[in-house]
Design a protein around this motif. Structure first.
Motif: not given
Length: 159
Positions: A122-125, A130-136
């Motif tokens: 959860e920390g890495a996700v 938070k830094t603009g990556f989207s979960r795909n």
């Protein structure tokens, strides 16, 4: 990286708990890492990767952040980050990822960055979100820890 980063790099690369999220499954010798530091051109186009040491305002190394699996054809690279336990939850990971994204966009002219993260991390996700990556996409049974497989999520950021 500088020669004085050897011991820290040795500790990080030989930490078995990190092997499941990378491509490493054997320990590296100091000689091998020394040779890597000495012979790295610091050119992502030549090495197909770049590894940067993350420092705090006092110049103390707090971790490492890197771009690997660089594809000049598709202008993308995979992001990796390790912040030392003593320096976690102080904003260094966020600052390092933001600086890396800026470098990737302004200097290397990449189109996208991606990270493969174990779904239970959860920390890495949270960091990548938070830094603009989207979960795909979810990658089923993607990471093996030596005992069992774990699902991972592909996270992407378009620059």
């Amino acid at each position: 990286m500088e020669p004085e980063d050897l011991e820290l790099l040795y500790q990080i690369e030989n930490k078995q708990s990190l092997w499941q999220v990378g491509a490493t499954n054997v320990p590296y010798s100091r000689y091998t890492l020394h040779d890597y530091i000495a012979n790295s051109s610091d050119d992502i186009y030549a090495d197909r990767q770049v590894r940067l040491m993350a420092e705090n305002d006092e110049g103390e190394t707090v971790g490492v952040v890197d771009l690997v699996q660089f594809s000049p054809q598709h202008l993308r690279a995979e992001v990796g980050i390790v912040i030392l336990n003593a320096h976690r939850r102080k904003g260094y990971a966020t600052a390092a990822i933001e600086a890396l994204c800026d470098y990737a966009q302004r200097v290397v002219h990449l189109h996208q960055l991606y990270a493969v993260v174990e779904t239970s991390n959860e920390g890495a996700v949270g960091l990548f979100t938070k830094t603009g990556f989207s979960r795909n996409n979810t990658l089923k049974e993607w990471l093996f820890d030596g005992r069992k497989y774990h699902d991972a999520v592909l996270m992407q950021r378009f620059l």
